[in-house]
Design an enzyme around this catalytic site. Structure first.
Site, PDB file in Angstrom:
ATOM      1  N   GLU A 225     -11.202  -2.221  -8.286  1.00 34.64           N
ATOM      2  CA  GLU A 225     -10.735  -0.987  -6.953  1.00 34.64           C
ATOM      3  C   GLU A 225     -11.765  -0.176  -6.897  1.00 34.64           C
ATOM      4  O   GLU A 225     -11.362   0.949  -7.695  1.00 34.64           O
ATOM      5  CB  GLU A 225      -8.814  -0.929  -7.152  1.00 34.64           C
ATOM      6  CG  GLU A 225      -8.734  -2.264  -7.555  1.00 34.64           C
ATOM      7  CD  GLU A 225      -7.334  -2.451  -8.313  1.00 34.64           C
ATOM      8  OE1 GLU A 225      -6.725  -1.111  -7.529  1.00 34.64           O
ATOM      9  OE2 GLU A 225      -6.916  -2.539  -9.488  1.00 34.64           O
TER      10      GLU A 225
ATOM     11  N   HIS B 242      -0.350   3.010  -5.404  1.00 34.55           N
ATOM     12  CA  HIS B 242      -1.152   2.607  -4.550  1.00 34.55           C
ATOM     13  C   HIS B 242      -0.064   3.552  -2.763  1.00 34.55           C
ATOM     14  O   HIS B 242      -0.118   2.612  -2.219  1.00 34.55           O
ATOM     15  CB  HIS B 242      -0.665   1.349  -3.945  1.00 34.55           C
ATOM     16  CG  HIS B 242      -1.380   1.095  -4.954  1.00 34.55           C
ATOM     17  ND1 HIS B 242      -2.986   1.239  -5.567  1.00 34.55           N
ATOM     18  CD2 HIS B 242      -1.484  -0.677  -5.908  1.00 34.55           C
ATOM     19  CE1 HIS B 242      -3.373   0.532  -6.594  1.00 34.55           C
ATOM     20  NE2 HIS B 242      -2.968  -0.636  -6.528  1.00 34.55           N
TER      21      HIS B 242
ATOM     22  N   HIS C  73      -7.867  -4.346  -2.473  1.00 28.20           N
ATOM     23  CA  HIS C  73      -7.328  -4.335  -3.652  1.00 28.20           C
ATOM     24  C   HIS C  73      -7.545  -6.151  -3.568  1.00 28.20           C
ATOM     25  O   HIS C  73      -5.908  -6.822  -4.175  1.00 28.20           O
ATOM     26  CB  HIS C  73      -5.772  -4.558  -4.181  1.00 28.20           C
ATOM     27  CG  HIS C  73      -4.945  -4.096  -5.217  1.00 28.20           C
ATOM     28  ND1 HIS C  73      -5.284  -5.201  -6.157  1.00 28.20           N
ATOM     29  CD2 HIS C  73      -4.777  -3.635  -5.886  1.00 28.20           C
ATOM     30  CE1 HIS C  73      -4.474  -4.563  -6.840  1.00 28.20           C
ATOM     31  NE2 HIS C  73      -3.789  -3.430  -7.313  1.00 28.20           N
TER      32      HIS C  73
END
Ligand SMILES: *[C@@H]1O[C@H](CO)[C@@H](O)[C@H](O)[C@H]1NC(C)=O
Ligand SMILES: *[C@@H]1O[C@H](CO)[C@@H](O)[C@H](O)[C@H]1NC(C)=O
Ligand SMILES: *[C@@H]1O[C@H](CO)[C@@H](O)[C@H](O)[C@H]1NC(C)=O
Ligand SMILES: *[C@@H]1O[C@H](CO)[C@@H](O)[C@H](O)[C@H]1NC(C)=O
Length: 362
Positions: A324, A117, A193
């Protein structure tokens, strides 16, 4: 480990803010709310985060269906990316490096030797600018922007990113993500998210919720969660949700639960295509999701353990599910995956559309 890295993360943020004060620290962190009747969504510009989604159930009782914290300050400590926009590159980059136009870029590793991420301080851990906040009219919306600099977490080139959240009609939430490469080619992969529990954030686990995922294939991973590069049929695997099944129906066949990227059947084109339908029979709440992205990471909050959330409720594994939508994980190191490279003059575009409804009262 988790605590140390999130503390470190905050220290890095403060240090950065000190040097680049005009960009990073002048914007205050606040809470923004959009409302349509009994449908309301709250956001913060810390990480361009969704902090609550309040919806009626089949009896008209309102409930908050996303995991989160009572105070915006707590989001700065979060290690689960609750509700945030993750980037510059969502999901994992194997070996925390990639080669682009003959140059090898090393990005910050924050999960073993890999990048998750966007690194230690990705887009989920920065203050975004509030560009538009319009609470009136038929399409209330809030737009956040972030200016990511050349070399941030190791990524090449300046990048200008916007995320627009809009309430559409009585029960749709639209998320529009854009990123413009300003001077160098760069990988871009943004993801929203949010942790969803249609039964209510404090209702326990999501194992009895029904899910249908419109994907016949997925991208298997190695023991470090890095894709092997294969694209495999879901047929005969616990990943097959082509027909609706409860989330818990086959979860015991997996080590910790679901944490996998699906290849959406609608193709890699820019067209909106169905991602998933989620239905909680107990409350009657239903969520349908469409996207322009080629993939979706289905994650069942496997590593959420003893996290104190809203109203003091303690979240445990499988307290929620994440959908996601994204480019494929580690696409920068797999030429057979759809490209995630954005070149100067191009704009990365990624849309999501959520529709919320309830089945009739029983
Ligand atoms: C909001 O919920 C209340 C309580 O169920 C209901 O009476 C009211 O009609 C709802 N309002 C709208 C605009 O849906
Ligand atoms: C952040 O985490 C630290 C370490 O666990 C804790 O002491 C502190 O109270 C937390 N702060 C907030 C605002 O939750
Ligand atoms: C990271 O890479 C080093 C060197 O290749 C290796 O020794 C180490 O075991 C790796 N760490 C993890 C967590 O995989
Ligand atoms: C979670 O909390 C329980 C009860 O306090 C405790 O026994 C357990 O060790 C905790 N687990 C972790 C991973 O912190």
């Amino acid at each position: 480990m988790v605590k140390v890295s999130s503390l470190l993360c905050f220290v890095v943020f403060v240090a950065f803010g000190f040097v680049h004060g005009s960009m990073a620290t002048t914007e205050e962190v606040g809470v923004y709310e959009l409302k349509k009747g009994n449908f309301s969504v709250k956001f913060t510009n810390w990480g361009a985060t969704i902090i609550s989604v309040v919806l009626p159930d089949k009896n008209g009782k309102l409930g908050d269906v996303v995991l989160g914290y009572d105070s915006v300050e707590t989001y700065k400590n979060d290690s689960g990316y609750f509700g945030a926009i993750v980037g510059r590159f969502a999901n994992r980059i194997g070996g925390a490096q990639f080669t682009l136009d003959g140059t090898t870029y090393k990005v910050v590793a924050n999960e073993g030797n890999n990048t998750l991420h966007g690194g230690l301080r990705g887009f989920s851990d920065v203050v975004w600018k509030v560009r538009t906040y319009k609470t009136e009219g038929h399409a209330p919306r809030v737009v956040f922007s972030y200016y990511s600099y050349d070399g941030e977490q190791g990524f090449p080139g300046d990048l200008f990113v916007t995320v627009a959240y809009t309430l559409v009609g009585d029960s749709y939430l639209s998320v529009r993500m854009r990123a413009k490469a300003l001077n160098k080619a760069t990988p871009v992969n943004l993801a929203q998210h949010t942790y969803w529990n249609l039964g209510g954030h404090d209702s326990g686990d999501i194992l009895s919720e029904e899910i249908q995922i419109f994907a016949s294939h997925y991208t298997p991973v190695n023991s470090q969660m890095i894709p092997t590069g294969e694209i495999v049929s879901v047929k005969g695997t616990p990943y097959d949700f082509l027909k609706p099944y409860t989330v818990g129906s086959s979860i015991n066949k997996l080590a910790n639960g679901y944490d996998i990227n699906y290849v959406l059947d609608g193709g890699a084109g820019k067209k909106m295509k169905p991602v998933a339908n989620v239905h909680d029979k107990k409350t009657g709440r239903m969520m349908e999701l469409w996207t322009t992205a080629p993939g979706v990471q289905f994650y069942t909050a496997n590593f959420v353990i003893n996290v104190t959330g809203k109203d003091g409720f303690v979240y445990q594994p499988h307290a929620a599910l994440c959908l996601e939508t994204q480019g494929f994980p580690d696409a920068v190191n797999h030429p057979n995956f759809p490209s995630t490279i954005v070149t100067p003059g191009q704009t990365y575009k990624h849309k999501m559309l959520f529709k919320f409804s309830v089945t009739a009262p029983s």
